[in-house]
Design an enzyme around this catalytic site. Structure first.
Site, PDB file in Angstrom:
ATOM      1  N   SER A  65       0.821  -1.214   0.000  1.00 62.84           N
ATOM      2  CA  SER A  65       0.000   0.000   0.000  1.00 62.84           C
ATOM      3  C   SER A  65       0.858   1.268   0.000  1.00 62.84           C
ATOM      4  O   SER A  65       2.015   1.260   0.425  1.00 62.84           O
ATOM      5  CB  SER A  65      -0.905   0.015   1.235  1.00 62.84           C
ATOM      6  OG  SER A  65      -1.636  -1.174   1.321  1.00 62.84           O
ATOM      7  N   GLN A  66       0.236   2.342  -0.442  1.00 62.15           N
ATOM      8  CA  GLN A  66       0.892   3.652  -0.438  1.00 62.15           C
ATOM      9  C   GLN A  66       1.162   4.072   1.018  1.00 62.15           C
ATOM     10  O   GLN A  66       0.275   3.951   1.874  1.00 62.15           O
ATOM     11  CB  GLN A  66      -0.051   4.649  -1.110  1.00 62.15           C
ATOM     12  CG  GLN A  66       0.544   6.006  -1.296  1.00 62.15           C
ATOM     13  CD  GLN A  66      -0.507   7.037  -1.675  1.00 62.15           C
ATOM     14  OE1 GLN A  66      -1.703   6.766  -1.686  1.00 62.15           O
ATOM     15  NE2 GLN A  66      -0.048   8.228  -1.967  1.00 62.15           N
TER      16      GLN A  66
END
Ligand code: SAH
Length: 218
Positions: A65-66
């Protein structure tokens, strides 16, 4: 992990500065992310981008994930050192490694055996001993260990999964991306109350889909 006396990776310091400038306010979360080497969770091909504020491919059509979303989800969980937490979607293990020092015990489920094996090696090398992993379908939650004080789903569900709400303790918090289209997902926070749940919206996100069933080939 780094002690306070050890030098931080300047790329990690730059990254957390960006998080602080974009609405991340929980100092404990920022501190953990500043000292956690994200490059350990990123494949060789993407090492150059390991400290950019980007989601990156980790194989099996999945992504780490970011960092901004990891920070937002973690701070929205309002963790304490007493929290018993369930994560659905171990993936690279990065989100789990951010949660681990901020809670008492973390249970994490992954449906891709190959990803889970790699994540387990990372937890061992970082000496994150309060993480218990499970290979399987997280859409059923983890009945034997329920209830949980906190639940985090790191793949997008079509709707808030009722099975998971049932596994939250009263007063417990769940964060889950909801939406069936990659371009139309909202991050939702659910607080379980005595007689139902309270739901709030935390904004737009983009996650890989929450899929039923497990995959053992790797
Ligand atoms: N938290 C991860 C993000 C991984 S992407 C990280 O920090 O790297 C989401 C992950 O959810 C993928 O690895 C995908 O395989 C997993 N996933 C999707 N549906 C699932 C399910 N029903 N049960 C368990 N894992 C699931």
């Amino acid at each position: 992990m780094n002690g306070d006396d050890q030098p931080r990776d300047p790329r990690a310091m730059q990254l957390v500065l960006e998080l602080l400038q974009n609405g991340i306010t929980d100092e404990k979360v920022v501190k953990v992310m500043e000292s956690l080497p994200r490059d350990l969770f990123v494949p060789q091909t993407f090492q150059k981008s390991a400290y950019e504020n980007l989601a990156l491919p980790i194989g099996y059509h999945q992504t780490i994930s970011q960092p901004h979303v990891v920070a937002l989800m973690t701070q929205s969980l309002e963790l304490t050192d007493r929290s018993k937490v369930l994560e659905i979607g171990t993936g690279s293990g990065y989100q789990a490694a951010v949660l681990s020092p901020l809670c008492r015990r973390l249970y994490t489920i992954e449906r891709h055996k190959g990803l889970l094996v790699e994540a387990e090696k990372r937890f061992a090398s970082l000496r994150l001993h309060n993480i218990t992993t499970k290979f399987g379908d997280g859409s059923k939650g983890w009945v034997e260990q329920a209830p949980f004080d906190r639940i985090i789903v790191t793949a997008a569900a079509i709707d808030i999964p009722p099975v998971l709400v049932d596994q939250l303790s009263i007063g417990g918090i769940m964060v889950v991306p909801v939406g069936d289209d990659q371009h139309d997902q909202r991050l939702v926070k659910v607080v379980r109350t005595e007689n139902g749940s309270e739901i709030s919206d935390l904004g737009w996100v983009r996650f890989v889909p929450f899929v039923q069933g497990e995959v053992s080939d790797h």
